[in-house]
Scaffold this motif. Structure first.
Motif, PDB file in Angstrom:
ATOM      1  N   THR A   3      -5.763  25.669 -30.104  1.00 48.04           N
ATOM      2  CA  THR A   3      -5.128  24.361 -30.193  1.00 48.04           C
ATOM      3  C   THR A   3      -4.208  24.355 -31.404  1.00 48.04           C
ATOM      4  O   THR A   3      -4.639  24.656 -32.521  1.00 48.04           O
ATOM      5  N   GLU A  50      -5.502  29.903 -22.460  1.00 43.58           N
ATOM      6  CA  GLU A  50      -4.685  28.707 -22.381  1.00 43.58           C
ATOM      7  C   GLU A  50      -4.485  28.133 -23.776  1.00 43.58           C
ATOM      8  O   GLU A  50      -5.406  28.113 -24.594  1.00 43.58           O
ATOM      9  N   VAL A  52      -3.182  24.843 -26.140  1.00 41.22           N
ATOM     10  CA  VAL A  52      -2.861  23.426 -26.204  1.00 41.22           C
ATOM     11  C   VAL A  52      -1.929  23.197 -27.381  1.00 41.22           C
ATOM     12  O   VAL A  52      -2.251  23.553 -28.514  1.00 41.22           O
ATOM     13  N   THR A  56       4.759  16.792 -27.507  1.00 39.70           N
ATOM     14  CA  THR A  56       5.536  16.695 -26.272  1.00 39.70           C
ATOM     15  C   THR A  56       7.019  16.519 -26.568  1.00 39.70           C
ATOM     16  O   THR A  56       7.851  16.694 -25.682  1.00 39.70           O
ATOM     17  N   LYS A  59       8.692  19.921 -25.977  1.00 39.36           N
ATOM     18  CA  LYS A  59       8.101  20.656 -24.856  1.00 39.36           C
ATOM     19  C   LYS A  59       9.092  21.639 -24.245  1.00 39.36           C
ATOM     20  O   LYS A  59       8.757  22.794 -23.963  1.00 39.36           O
ATOM     21  N   PRO A  75      -1.041  30.297 -20.338  1.00 37.65           N
ATOM     22  CA  PRO A  75      -0.598  28.984 -19.851  1.00 37.65           C
ATOM     23  C   PRO A  75      -0.568  27.998 -21.020  1.00 37.65           C
ATOM     24  O   PRO A  75      -1.385  28.078 -21.936  1.00 37.65           O
ATOM     25  N   ARG A  77      -0.379  23.932 -22.386  1.00 33.53           N
ATOM     26  CA  ARG A  77      -0.537  22.507 -22.116  1.00 33.53           C
ATOM     27  C   ARG A  77      -0.024  21.723 -23.318  1.00 33.53           C
ATOM     28  O   ARG A  77      -0.156  22.171 -24.457  1.00 33.53           O
ATOM     29  N   VAL A  79       0.158  17.846 -25.291  1.00 34.35           N
ATOM     30  CA  VAL A  79      -0.460  16.534 -25.430  1.00 34.35           C
ATOM     31  C   VAL A  79       0.224  15.793 -26.578  1.00 34.35           C
ATOM     32  O   VAL A  79       0.564  16.393 -27.602  1.00 34.35           O
ATOM     33  N   ALA A 105      -7.133  17.259 -23.238  1.00 28.59           N
ATOM     34  CA  ALA A 105      -6.066  18.197 -22.875  1.00 28.59           C
ATOM     35  C   ALA A 105      -6.614  19.582 -22.569  1.00 28.59           C
ATOM     36  O   ALA A 105      -5.936  20.390 -21.918  1.00 28.59           O
ATOM     37  N   ARG A 106      -7.810  19.875 -23.030  1.00 27.79           N
ATOM     38  CA  ARG A 106      -8.421  21.190 -22.798  1.00 27.79           C
ATOM     39  C   ARG A 106      -9.168  21.274 -21.468  1.00 27.79           C
ATOM     40  O   ARG A 106      -9.658  22.343 -21.104  1.00 27.79           O
ATOM     41  N   GLU A 109      -7.255  21.942 -15.110  1.00 27.34           N
ATOM     42  CA  GLU A 109      -6.304  21.197 -14.286  1.00 27.34           C
ATOM     43  C   GLU A 109      -7.003  20.727 -13.004  1.00 27.34           C
ATOM     44  O   GLU A 109      -7.941  21.363 -12.527  1.00 27.34           O
ATOM     45  N   LYS A 375     -12.634  13.200 -17.211  1.00 24.64           N
ATOM     46  CA  LYS A 375     -11.667  12.947 -18.282  1.00 24.64           C
ATOM     47  C   LYS A 375     -12.095  11.762 -19.139  1.00 24.64           C
ATOM     48  O   LYS A 375     -12.080  11.834 -20.376  1.00 24.64           O
TER      49      LYS A 375
END
Length: 695
Positions: A3, A50, A52, A56, A59, A75, A77, A79, A105-106, A109, A375
C-alpha cells in the motif's frame, strides 16, 4: 499487498504508523509519489502482488508510468483518501476512516457476471427541424451514417444526407436496435425533391416552407406547386400514405418533446431540445455519438428467481413493486407466464427493483449482495479497530455523487468548506438505489451509527419515494427496539456547498447501535439477511418488544382472517408465493408462518369471500417463526364412506347455494355430500340400476 500512501506535497497530516497498524503493514509516507518518489511506485509494481495506490488524482500518470516500467506485472488499485478525509477541517482525526478506506481497497474485485452486448454500425437517425438536424449531421457525418427526419425548419440547398419526413408512428429499442416506424403522408416526396424552390415560389398561400413539406391546413388546393414541380414529379396530392420501418443504431432527437417519456432513456438515444442545442451539452452529445460505433458490453445487473416472485398467482396480480419503480421501463408483466420479464438491454443498473422487491426474487448482481456486505463490514470493522467512534456511512453514486464529495474536499483545501468529517465514510456504489433495508440494517447491526444516501438530482422521483419509505420502515424497527437517535437519512444536495452543510449535521446525527457488533456475512438471499439482522438487533435491543407496528407498504406483517367469512377453501394457500399460508394435511386448518410473509397481498386478492386483510408489523416473539392456526373447522365426512373431504361450513354453504338449481335435486344434491370417489361410484351404481329396471 503493498500500500502506497502520499500526503500530496505535505498537504495532508497522515500518520503512517497508525494507518500501518490498522492494515497490519509497515507503511512509508511519501510526499511526491507521482514525481520525485516515483521509483517507490515502480519498485512496488515489480513485486507481482496487487498494489494499492492512495491517489486518484494522478491515476492516469501512474498508468502511463507502469507501462514504461520494465518488469511491471502487478495489478494496481487506486483509492481516494485526499478529498474524502485528508483535506478536511478535522483531517488529523481521520486516520481510522482513511485506514478503513485503504482496507476496503484491498478487497478482491467483484466476481465476473454475465454481460449484455450492444453492436452499433453507426447508423444515426436525427429527428428535428431541418436546419438543426443538418447542422448536427454535419458534425458527425464523417464518422456516422446519418439519416435526417425533418420536422419543420429550413434546410440547406445542398443535400448532403438522406432526408425523410412524414408522421412518426413509433420509436422503440436501444443502442444498435432502434426500430423506427413512420408514414410518408405528405404530398412532397423528399427523396425526389431537388430543392429547386419552384414550389415554394409558386404556392399562393405560402403553405410550403424550406423544409419542403406542405402545410395541409394552409393549402387551398390551387395545385400550382404540382405544375411548378414539373418533370421532377416530387409532388402528388393523390398519393396514399406509405408506411415505412427502418432500424437505426443511434437516435438524436432535437424536438422539444422526447420520444421516450421516461426518466432513464435508452442507451444510444439522446434528447437535445433547442434550449440545449447551442450549449455545452451539445458538444458532449456530439462526442458521445461519435464514440458509439463498435461492440459494447455492460454487466447484466440483475438476477431473477421466478419461484420467489410474488407478482402473480392464479391470474391474480399481487406485487408490482419492481414494475412500478423502474425508471427505464425495462420491466413488464407477462400474464401468460404469471411473472415479470426484464429487458436487460434497457436496464440501466440502478438496482431500485432489487431494493423494493419484498421476497428477494430480484437481486442485484454487480456487485452481488455478499460482496457489498463484505465491503461494508470491512469498512466498519477496520474503522472501529483503528479507534474510530460513531461511524456514518455515506453511500453515493460513482459519478455525480463522487464528483460532489471530491468537490467538497477540494473546497476544504482552500478554506471554502469544512470537508468530509472524520467519522463520515464515503462509500461509492453504482447507484444509491441499489442498496436497501437489508444492507442498511446490517450496517447498523455491525456498528454504523447512521447510513446516509446522497442524491444529486439525477435520480428518478419514484426512487426517492421508495428509499424514504424503506427508511421509515427501518427507523420504525430500530425505534421499536429501543435504539435511540436517527439512523437513516436521504441527502438531497445539488451543489458542493449544500453537501458540506449536510455533512456537518450528519457527523453528529448518529443513533445508538448494538453493544455487541454483528459479524455475520450478508447472504445472497435478501430475506435471510434481513432475518440475521433482525435477530441480532432484537437480541441486543435496549427494549424488549413483542411486536412493532410498521408503516403501510412494509415487507413484514401478519394476516388477519375473518372466521365468519372464511370457508377454508385454501385458495390463499395456493396463491401464497412465500409459503407463509399453509394448510394441514390431517385437519381442516389454515396456518400461518409470519416470518415468511412478504405482505404482497395475493392472498387478500385471491380470497373469494374477502375474508383476508393485511397487517404490517414486525413480530419479535418466537411465534414469528412457528406455524399458528388462523382458522379451523369441523371436518365433513362423506355420507357414504365417512372419509373427511371438506369442512362442515364449506359443504353447507355449497349445498345452500346449489339447492335451488335444477341440476342439483334429489340424488344429485346428496352426491354433494360425498367424496370424489364415492360420487363416481354412486353415479355408476344408479346407471346400472336404471338399466336393470328398464330391461
Amino acid at each position: 499487498m503493498p500500500t502506497l500512501i502520499c500526503d500530496c506535497n505535505k498537504t495532508m497530516p497522515l500518520d503512517p504508523k497508525a494507518l500501518g497498524r490498522a492494515l497490519d503493514e509497515s507503511l512509508t509516507l511519501h510526499s511526491t509519489l507521482c514525481r520525485r518518489e516515483a521509483g517507490a511506485f515502480q519498485q512496488a509494481i515489480r513485486s507481482g502482488d496487487e498494489v494499492v495506490v492512495a491517489c486518484t488524482q494522478e491515476k492516469r500518470l501512474f498508468g502511463e508510468l507502469a507501462g514504461q516500467t520494465e518488469g511491471a506485472v502487478s495489478p494496481i488499485r487506486f483509492v481516494n483518501i485526499r478529498e474524502t478525509g485528508g483535506w478536511s477541517k478535522d483531517a488529523r482525526s481521520a486516520m481510522p476512516k482513511l485506514a478503513a478506506l485503504l482496507a476496503a481497497a484491498r478487497l478482491p474485485e467483484p466476481e465476473p457476471v454475465a454481460t449484455v452486448t450492444y453492436k452499433s454500425a453507426g447508423r444515426l437517425l436525427v429527428i428535428g427541424p431541418m436546419q438543426d438536424a443538418e447542422r448536427f449531421a454535419g458534425l458527425v457525418g464523417d464518422a456516422l451514417d446519418v439519416t435526417v427526419f425533418a420536422r419543420g425548419g429550413s434546410g440547406a440547398q445542398e443535400r448532403k444526407f438522406p432526408v425523410v419526413g412524414g408522421r412518426i408512428e413509433s420509436l422503440a429499442g436501444w443502442l444498435g436496435a432502434f426500430d423506427f416506424a413512420w408514414s410518408q403522408d405528405n404530398p412532397i416526396d423528399l427523396d425526389l425533391c431537388t430543392r429547386c424552390n419552384a414550389c415554394v415560389e409558386a404556392c399562393p398561400e405560402q403553405a410550403i416552407g424550406l423544409d419542403y413539406q406542405v402545410d395541409l391546413q394552409a393549402c387551398r388546393s390551387h395545385r400550382a406547386c404540382v405544375k411548378a414541380c414539373g418533370v421532377a414529379g416530387a409532388i402528388d396530392f393523390t398519393r396514399t400514405p406509405v408506411p415505412h420501418t427502418e432500424r437505426f443504431d443511434l437516435v438524436l432527437d432535437l424536438r422539444e418533446q422526447p420520444a421516450f417519456l421516461r426518466h432513464a432513456l435508452p442507451q444510444g438515444y439522446f434528447h437535445l431540445p433547442s434550449a440545449e442545442a447551442q450549449g455545452p451539452r451539445a458538444l458532449d452529445v456530439v462526442l458521445k455519438l461519435r464514440e458509439l460505433v463498435g461492440e459494447f458490453e455492460k454487466p447484466r445487473f440483475f438476477a431473477y428467481k421466478q419461484k420467489l416472485c410474488a407478482h402473480s398467482r392464479n391470474e391474480q396480480t399481487g406485487c408490482t413493486a419492481c414494475i412500478d419503480i423502474c425508471s427505464a421501463e425495462a420491466i413488464r408483466s407477462d400474464k401468460s407466464r404469471q411473472q415479470v420479464v426484464v429487458e436487460p438491454n434497457l436496464c440501466v443498473g440502478c438496482g431500485a427493483c432489487t431494493t423494493v422487491c419484498p421476497t428477494g426474487a430480484m437481486t442485484y448482481a454487480y456487485p452481488r449482495a455478499g460482496e457489498q456486505g463484505t465491503k461494508l463490514r470491512t469498512l466498519l470493522s477496520t474503522y472501529e479497530a483503528a479507534g474510530g467512534k460513531a461511524p456514518v456511512l455515506l453511500l453515493h453514486s460513482q459519478e455525480s455523487g463522487q464528483a460532489m464529495v471530491e468537490a467538497v474536499g477540494r473546497a476544504a483545501r482552500v478554506g471554502a468548506a469544512e470537508g468530509v468529517p472524520a467519522n463520515v465514510i464515503p462509500v461509492p456504489v453504482w447507484h444509491v438505489a441499489s442498496t436497501g433495508i437489508d444492507l442498511w440494517l446490517t450496517a447498523v447491526a455491525q456498528g454504523a451509527s447512521h447510513v446516509a444516501l446522497l442524491t444529486t438530482g439525477e435520480e428518478a422521483p419514484q426512487y426517492l419515494d421508495a428509499l424514504e419509505q424503506q427508511m421509515q420502515v427501518a427507523e420504525a424497527i430500530l425505534a421499536g427496539l429501543g435504539y435511540e437517535g436517527s439512523h437513516f437519512s436521504l441527502l438531497r444536495a445539488r451543489a458542493a456547498a449544500d453537501l458540506d452543510q449536510d455533512l456537518r449535521l450528519l457527523a453528529r446525527r448518529g443513533g445508538t447501535v448494538p453493544r455487541v457488533r454483528a459479524r455475520y456475512a450478508v447472504s445472497a438471499e435478501k430475506r435471510t439477511t434481513l432475518d440475521l439482522a433482525l435477530d441480532h438487533l432484537a437480541e441486543q435491543a435496549p427494549v424488549r418488544a413483542e411486536s412493532i407496528a410498521l408503516p403501510t407498504g412494509a415487507l413484514f406483517g401478519s394476516v388477519s382472517v375473518d372466521k365468519d367469512k372464511c370457508t377454508l377453501c385454501m385458495s390463499c394457500v395456493g396463491a401464497c408465493p412465500a409459503s407463509a399460508l399453509q394448510d394441514n394435511q390431517t385437519a381442516p386448518q389454515l396456518r400461518f408462518v409470519e416470518k415468511n410473509c412478504v405482505q404482497c397481498g395475493l392472498c387478500e386478492k385471491t380470497c373469494p369471500e374477502s375474508a383476508i386483510s393485511l397487517q404490517p408489523r414486525l413480530l419479535l416473539t418466537p411465534e414469528r417463526k412457528q406455524p399458528r392456526v388462523l382458522n379451523e373447522a369441523q371436518p365433513f365426512g362423506c355420507i357414504r364412506c365417512g372419509k373427511p373431504f371438506g369442512t362442515l361450513k364449506g359443504i353447507e354453504l355449497m349445498i345452500g347455494k346449489l339447492a335451488g338449481h335444477a341440476m342439483f335435486q334429489g340424488a344429485a344434491l346428496e352426491r354433494l355430500k360425498m367424496c370424489g370417489d364415492c360420487r363416481v361410484i354412486d353415479i355408476f351404481s344408479s346407471q346400472n340400476e336404471s338399466r336393470i329396471t328398464d330391461s
